[in-house]
Design an enzyme around this catalytic site. Structure first.
Site, mmCIF file in Angstrom:
data_model
loop_
_atom_site.group_PDB
_atom_site.id
_atom_site.type_symbol
_atom_site.label_atom_id
_atom_site.label_comp_id
_atom_site.label_asym_id
_atom_site.label_seq_id
_atom_site.Cartn_x
_atom_site.Cartn_y
_atom_site.Cartn_z
ATOM 1 N N ASN A 85 55.812 -41.115 14.771
ATOM 2 C CA ASN A 85 57.015 -41.785 15.509
ATOM 3 C C ASN A 85 57.942 -40.662 16.609
ATOM 4 O O ASN A 85 57.841 -39.512 16.344
ATOM 5 C CB ASN A 85 57.914 -42.021 14.555
ATOM 6 C CG ASN A 85 58.863 -42.590 14.792
ATOM 7 O OD1 ASN A 85 59.600 -43.467 15.501
ATOM 8 N ND2 ASN A 85 58.963 -44.346 14.936
ATOM 9 N N CYS B 245 52.359 -40.104 7.195
ATOM 10 C CA CYS B 245 50.135 -39.254 6.935
ATOM 11 C C CYS B 245 49.438 -40.130 6.705
ATOM 12 O O CYS B 245 50.101 -42.014 6.431
ATOM 13 C CB CYS B 245 50.544 -38.185 5.543
ATOM 14 S SG CYS B 245 51.590 -36.611 6.300
ATOM 15 N N GLU C 214 47.714 -40.638 4.526
ATOM 16 C CA GLU C 214 47.647 -41.276 3.064
ATOM 17 C C GLU C 214 48.467 -41.988 2.769
ATOM 18 O O GLU C 214 48.373 -43.431 1.800
ATOM 19 C CB GLU C 214 48.318 -40.058 2.389
ATOM 20 C CG GLU C 214 46.776 -38.608 2.421
ATOM 21 C CD GLU C 214 46.906 -37.576 3.358
ATOM 22 O OE1 GLU C 214 48.054 -37.912 3.942
ATOM 23 O OE2 GLU C 214 46.774 -36.956 3.387
#
Ligand SMILES: O=c1ccn([C@H]2C[C@H](O)[C@@H](CO)O2)c(=O)[nH]1
Ligand SMILES: [Zn+2]
Length: 133
Positions: free
Chosen positions: A52, A60, A62
């Site tokens: 961003n 991330c 994940e």
């Protein structure tokens, strides 16, 4: 289905992570990451990092992975790998180890640059849901 004790197809999981990595949005760091994991019902879930302009807001890989896990039916993670822009495994950052702990627990198996590790090895003495009971 790959359950406890059944070796998963790590090459297929790495390929799924590389495919996710190809869709990463990382114009600020230039470091693309893709993550893939097996859930306990055998499905594969993936994620990629999404940065961003307000740098700290970046996500991330994940984050997307655990979101997909929950959005597609929930369950537990059993095996995990994340790869860099060259398709090579990397170690998840500390925050992501905590994210993975919530949905995989200490027995989650990760492929790292140094081989296979349990999450218990990567995040010893983890804080988790058990502490809130
Ligand atoms: O486990 C990790 C470590 C880093 N990154 C991302 C965050 C950022 O966009 C870029 C550089 O840190 O890599 C992940 O997606 N997962
Ligand atoms: Zn992270």
């Amino acid at each position: 289905m790959t359950g406890a004790g059944t070796p998963p197809d790590w090459e297929a999981l790495r390929e799924a992570a590389r495919d996710a990595m190809s869709r990463a949005y990382a114009p600020y760091s230039g470091y693309k990451v893709g993550a893939a994991a097996l859930a306990d019902d055998g499905r594969t879930v993936t994620g990629c990092n999404v940065e961003n302009a307000s740098y700290g807001v970046g996500l991330c890989a994940e984050c997307g992975l655990v979101s997909q896990l929950n959005a597609t039916g929930g369950g537990r993670l059993t095996h995990f790998v994340c790869v860099d822009g060259e398709g090579a495994p990397l170690v998840p950052c500390g925050r992501c180890r905590q994210l993975l702990y919530e949905f995989g627990g200490p027995e989650l198996v990760l492929e790292t640059p140094d081989g296979f590790r349990t999450l218990d090895e990567m995040l010893p003495q983890a804080f988790g849901p058990q502490h809130l009971r």
